[in-house]
Enzyme design. Structure first.
Site, mmCIF file in Angstrom:
data_model
loop_
_atom_site.group_PDB
_atom_site.id
_atom_site.type_symbol
_atom_site.label_atom_id
_atom_site.label_comp_id
_atom_site.label_asym_id
_atom_site.label_seq_id
_atom_site.Cartn_x
_atom_site.Cartn_y
_atom_site.Cartn_z
ATOM 1 N N ASP A 34 0.856 -1.191 0.000
ATOM 2 C CA ASP A 34 0.000 0.000 0.000
ATOM 3 C C ASP A 34 0.890 1.238 0.000
ATOM 4 O OD1 ASP A 34 -2.032 2.010 0.592
ATOM 5 O OD2 ASP A 34 -3.295 0.305 1.159
ATOM 6 N N SER A 75 -7.173 3.620 -1.807
ATOM 7 C CA SER A 75 -6.937 2.175 -1.812
ATOM 8 C C SER A 75 -8.188 1.381 -2.164
ATOM 9 C CB SER A 75 -6.430 1.717 -0.441
ATOM 10 O OG SER A 75 -5.178 2.283 -0.194
ATOM 11 N N THR A 128 -7.787 -2.379 1.095
ATOM 12 C CA THR A 128 -7.130 -3.307 0.164
ATOM 13 C C THR A 128 -7.588 -4.750 0.361
ATOM 14 O OG1 THR A 128 -5.246 -1.811 0.087
ATOM 15 C CG2 THR A 128 -4.902 -4.024 -0.793
ATOM 16 N N GLU A 241 -0.780 -8.063 1.834
ATOM 17 C CA GLU A 241 -0.633 -6.607 1.772
ATOM 18 C C GLU A 241 0.362 -6.092 2.811
ATOM 19 O OE1 GLU A 241 -3.047 -2.378 1.752
ATOM 20 O OE2 GLU A 241 -3.568 -3.862 3.246
ATOM 21 N N ASP A 246 2.062 2.664 3.423
ATOM 22 C CA ASP A 246 1.191 3.812 3.140
ATOM 23 C C ASP A 246 1.072 4.744 4.344
ATOM 24 O OD1 ASP A 246 -1.126 5.162 1.670
ATOM 25 O OD2 ASP A 246 -2.183 4.384 3.427
ATOM 26 N N HIS A 250 1.822 8.744 4.701
ATOM 27 C CA HIS A 250 0.885 9.778 5.179
ATOM 28 C C HIS A 250 1.509 10.582 6.319
ATOM 29 C CE1 HIS A 250 -2.697 8.928 2.827
ATOM 30 N NE2 HIS A 250 -2.566 7.627 3.070
ATOM 31 N N ASP A 288 -0.807 -0.098 -4.777
ATOM 32 C CA ASP A 288 -2.114 0.402 -5.234
ATOM 33 C C ASP A 288 -2.021 1.856 -5.693
ATOM 34 O OD1 ASP A 288 -1.649 1.219 -2.622
ATOM 35 O OD2 ASP A 288 -3.674 0.757 -1.912
ATOM 36 N N HIS A 289 -1.001 2.565 -5.186
ATOM 37 C CA HIS A 289 -0.726 3.967 -5.535
ATOM 38 C C HIS A 289 0.519 4.342 -4.758
ATOM 39 C CE1 HIS A 289 -2.094 4.840 -1.509
ATOM 40 N NE2 HIS A 289 -3.201 4.140 -1.771
HETATM 41 ZN ZN LIG Z 1 -3.277 5.930 1.967
#
Ligand SMILES: [Zn+2]
Length: 352
Positions: A34, A75, A128, A241, A246, A250, A288-289
């Site tokens: 993620d 996500s 996810t 995952e 992720d 953040h 996912d990004h």
């Molecule tokens: Zn995120």
């Protein structure tokens, strides 16, 4: 004159049928980091003596991650694109842009006799993993997602979020209601259980970070799951995952990103080691990004040091690499929409 052709054609016909029958269905281990794009992979590489497990992959592709109506995906939309082959709105899981439910790759696997497993370092209800079993208009409907998980055919799952099953607004205890699955709360209990379907809660809420001492590692969770599925005759599809890469993005916290990436990278290495022995296993690794708009602006090669800058506390729209190894890995090369990942799995598993 149906039978005028030489008998050799019939021989070819029978040989190709025999080959088809002899072809064992392939196993899949699908990794999603993620918030993991090329900056996170590069950073993880430079702080690890200039090496990651990613170098062992045979093919590399790039996926375009935008959602149905947003250049920057979340996500939920990206997970749905990869699991179900359709672009949808941010925050939506398992539904198309008109909110119609769509089948996902895990369900196709289940109806084709596969064992299926989901492993995450977030709650198992996070966007996810939820994209592989839930159909909800909002990713934040955690109690509804928990209910859908108990009704799903997922054989094994590992992740946090027990409280959404046991301390609910409707006062139900989904664990007591679910007589199809055994629930455990340690890796030892998971390993010992001979139940056909097992849910392993790694935390009541979100699991700890690696820096706080999260245990077991992602590779240990994957190996325990592989041990279960390898005992059985059925092929398997496992989604793993690395959820918290992720969250480090953040937080614009590079140590958080790198420690979670290391855990993720080690689990990929464990999968590669398995696949090198079990040649019938396709491994696909992607994100996912990207999260944080991370840039590596300096550092020192000799002592594994990097200097990094984040440009946002949100996600970015940069294309995301897709790494593939094993049977049908060549399907995953090129540049394509993230929705194609679902179609490429479908084609590789011959579900068309
Ligand atoms: Zn995120």
């Amino acid at each position: 004159m149906y039978y005028s052709k030489s008998p050799i054609y019939f021989l070819f016909f029978f040989i190709s049928i025999a080959n088809l029958l002899a072809q064992k269905p392939i196993n899949v281990i699908f990794f999603i980091g993620d918030g993991t794009g090329l900056p996170q992979i590069s950073a993880g590489n430079y702080v690890n003596d200039n090496h990651t497990a990613f170098e062992d992959f045979q093919y590399i592709g790039l996926s375009k991650t935008h959602s149905y109506d947003n250049l920057v995906t979340d996500s939920a939309a990206s997970g749905t694109a990869m699991s179900s082959g359709m672009k949808t709105h941010n925050r939506v899981i398992g539904l198309d842009e008109n909110k119609n439910p769509i089948p996902n790759i895990l369900e196709l696997c289940q109806s084709n006799g596969y064992k299926t497993a989901l492993i995450a370092t977030s709650t198992i209800l996070h966007a996810t993993p939820a994209s592989f079993f839930a159909k909800v208009s909002s990713r934040y409907k955690y109690e509804e997602i928990a209910f859908q998980l108990t009704k799903s055919e997922v054989d094994y799952f590992m992740g946090g979020g027990k409280k959404y099953f046991t301390s609910r607004k409707d006062n139900r205890n989904l664990l007591l209601e679910d007589n199809t699955r055994t629930y455990v709360s340690s890796i030892g209990e998971f390993e010992k259980s001979s139940a056909e379907k097992i849910g392993y809660f790694t935390a009541n809420d979100d699991p700890k970070t690696i820096l706080e001492g999260r245990n077991p590692s992602l590779s240990k969770m994957l190996l325990a799951t592989l041990e279960k599925v390898a005992l059985q005759d059925s092929p398997f599809f496992i989604m793993v995952e690395g959820s918290q890469i992720d969250w480090g993005g953040h937080d614009n916290d590079i140590d958080y990103v790198l420690s979670e990436f290391k855990d993720f990278n080690e689990s990929i290495q464990a999968a590669l080691d398995f696949a090198k022995k079990n040649k019938n296993t396709l491994i696909v690794v992607t994100g996912d990004h990207e999260t944080g708009g991370l840039a590596i602006s300096g550092g020192e090669m000799e002592n594994n040091k990097i200097k990094t800058v984040f440009s946002t506390t949100g996600h970015t729209a940069i294309m995301i690499p897709v790494f593939s190894y094993g049977p049908h890995s060549e399907e995953f090369k090129g540049i394509y929409d993230n929705t194609q990942i679902f179609h490429k799995f479908k084609k590789s598993l011959a579900f068309d």
